[in-house]
Write an enzyme that holds these catalytic residues in place. Structure first.
Site, PDB file in Angstrom:
ATOM      1  N   HIS A  42      -2.925   7.555   6.981  1.00 24.52           N
ATOM      2  CA  HIS A  42      -2.030   8.330   6.365  1.00 24.52           C
ATOM      3  C   HIS A  42      -2.652   9.644   5.834  1.00 24.52           C
ATOM      4  CE1 HIS A  42       1.933   6.268   6.237  1.00 24.52           C
ATOM      5  NE2 HIS A  42       1.404   5.387   5.517  1.00 24.52           N
ATOM      6  N   GLY A  89       0.821  -1.143   0.083  1.00 21.04           N
ATOM      7  CA  GLY A  89       0.297  -0.098  -0.080  1.00 21.04           C
ATOM      8  C   GLY A  89       0.775   1.184  -0.067  1.00 21.04           C
ATOM      9  N   CYS A 112       5.556   0.061   7.510  1.00 20.31           N
ATOM     10  CA  CYS A 112       5.229   0.952   6.549  1.00 20.31           C
ATOM     11  C   CYS A 112       6.344   1.431   5.804  1.00 20.31           C
ATOM     12  CB  CYS A 112       4.882   2.211   7.232  1.00 20.31           C
ATOM     13  SG  CYS A 112       4.514   3.645   6.418  1.00 20.31           S
ATOM     14  N   LEU A 113       6.503   1.745   4.519  1.00 25.84           N
ATOM     15  CA  LEU A 113       7.337   1.948   3.566  1.00 25.84           C
ATOM     16  C   LEU A 113       8.064   3.226   4.173  1.00 25.84           C
ATOM     17  CD1 LEU A 113       6.001   1.197   0.170  1.00 25.84           C
ATOM     18  CD2 LEU A 113       7.711  -0.240   1.279  1.00 25.84           C
ATOM     19  N   GLN A 168       2.826  10.039   1.242  1.00 30.24           N
ATOM     20  CA  GLN A 168       4.374   9.147   1.242  1.00 30.24           C
ATOM     21  C   GLN A 168       5.148   9.529   0.279  1.00 30.24           C
ATOM     22  OE1 GLN A 168       2.279   5.170   2.219  1.00 30.24           O
ATOM     23  NE2 GLN A 168       4.235   5.132   3.144  1.00 30.24           N
ATOM     24  N   HIS A 175      -4.749   1.200   7.349  1.00 31.35           N
ATOM     25  CA  HIS A 175      -3.427   1.940   7.324  1.00 31.35           C
ATOM     26  C   HIS A 175      -3.056   3.230   6.367  1.00 31.35           C
ATOM     27  CE1 HIS A 175       1.074   1.365   7.893  1.00 31.35           C
ATOM     28  NE2 HIS A 175       1.114   2.336   6.543  1.00 31.35           N
ATOM     29  N   GLU A 176      -3.636   2.995   5.072  1.00 31.76           N
ATOM     30  CA  GLU A 176      -3.306   3.889   4.149  1.00 31.76           C
ATOM     31  C   GLU A 176      -4.532   5.123   4.528  1.00 31.76           C
ATOM     32  OE1 GLU A 176      -0.750   3.586   2.502  1.00 31.76           O
ATOM     33  OE2 GLU A 176      -0.422   1.653   2.887  1.00 31.76           O
TER      34      GLU A 176
HETATM   35 ZN    ZN Z   1       2.313   3.441   5.640  1.00 36.68          ZN
END
Ligand code: ZN
Length: 167
Positions: free
Chosen positions: A141, A46, A95-96, A51, A137-138
């Site tokens: 963000h 995701g 998370c990236l 991000q 999660h996304e």
């Molecule tokens: Zn994330």
């Protein structure tokens, strides 16, 4: 398509609330295409627009719950809202934007999301397991919220050597 830089924790961009997408134009399509490439190259499940430094309400979620032999595919969610949840799952989440760290996060087992596509049409998406976790999660963000703020605890290095998912 072009790969974009992934912003990491410590950058204030990740703490900001994103604005709705209002123009479903070439610029949005370029952003989503770039996010797709960035997500694929990062091997994540995701990615949210903040991000890659864009404070707009757009995210990608990889649907991994596909029948055997079928390809996983990316769902584009523009201006998404969670409209229904049920159940609960507890598991490791990453998370990236928080490289190499994982935490135990409780999420609903099922989530239903209403969102627009890149042309502005509204759709409803349902997800279970990892997909439901990823929706939550996304969309977090977009509110400037990272999993590190809501996790029960972070995993130790020894535990990380087991398994984890990057979102
Ligand atoms: Zn994330």
């Amino acid at each position: 398509m072009a790969r974009r830089n992934i912003v990491t924790v410590g950058d204030r961009i990740l703490t900001k609330k994103c604005r709705p997408v209002t123009k479903f134009d070439e610029r949005l399509h370029q952003l989503l295409d770039d996010m797709r490439e960035t997500l694929a190259l990062a091997d994540g499940v995701g990615l949210a627009a903040p991000q890659v430094g864009i404070l707009r309400r757009a995210v990608l979620v990889l649907e991994t719950n596909v029948p055997e032999g079928e390809e996983e595919y990316v769902i584009e969610l523009v201006n998404p809202d969670i409209i229904e949840t049920s159940g609960e799952q507890t598991g490791a989440e990453g998370c990236l934007s928080v490289p190499d760290e994982y935490g135990i996060v409780r999420r609903p087992e099922y989530a239903k999301v209403r969102a627009q596509d890149r042309y502005g049409e509204w759709h409803v998406f349902e997800g279970t397991g990892l997909t439901a976790r990823c929706f939550c999660h996304e969309i977090d963000h977009l509110e400037g919220r990272l999993f590190t703020e809501i996790c029960d605890r972070m995993l130790t290095e020894e535990e990380i050597n087991g398994s984890g998912e990057e979102e």
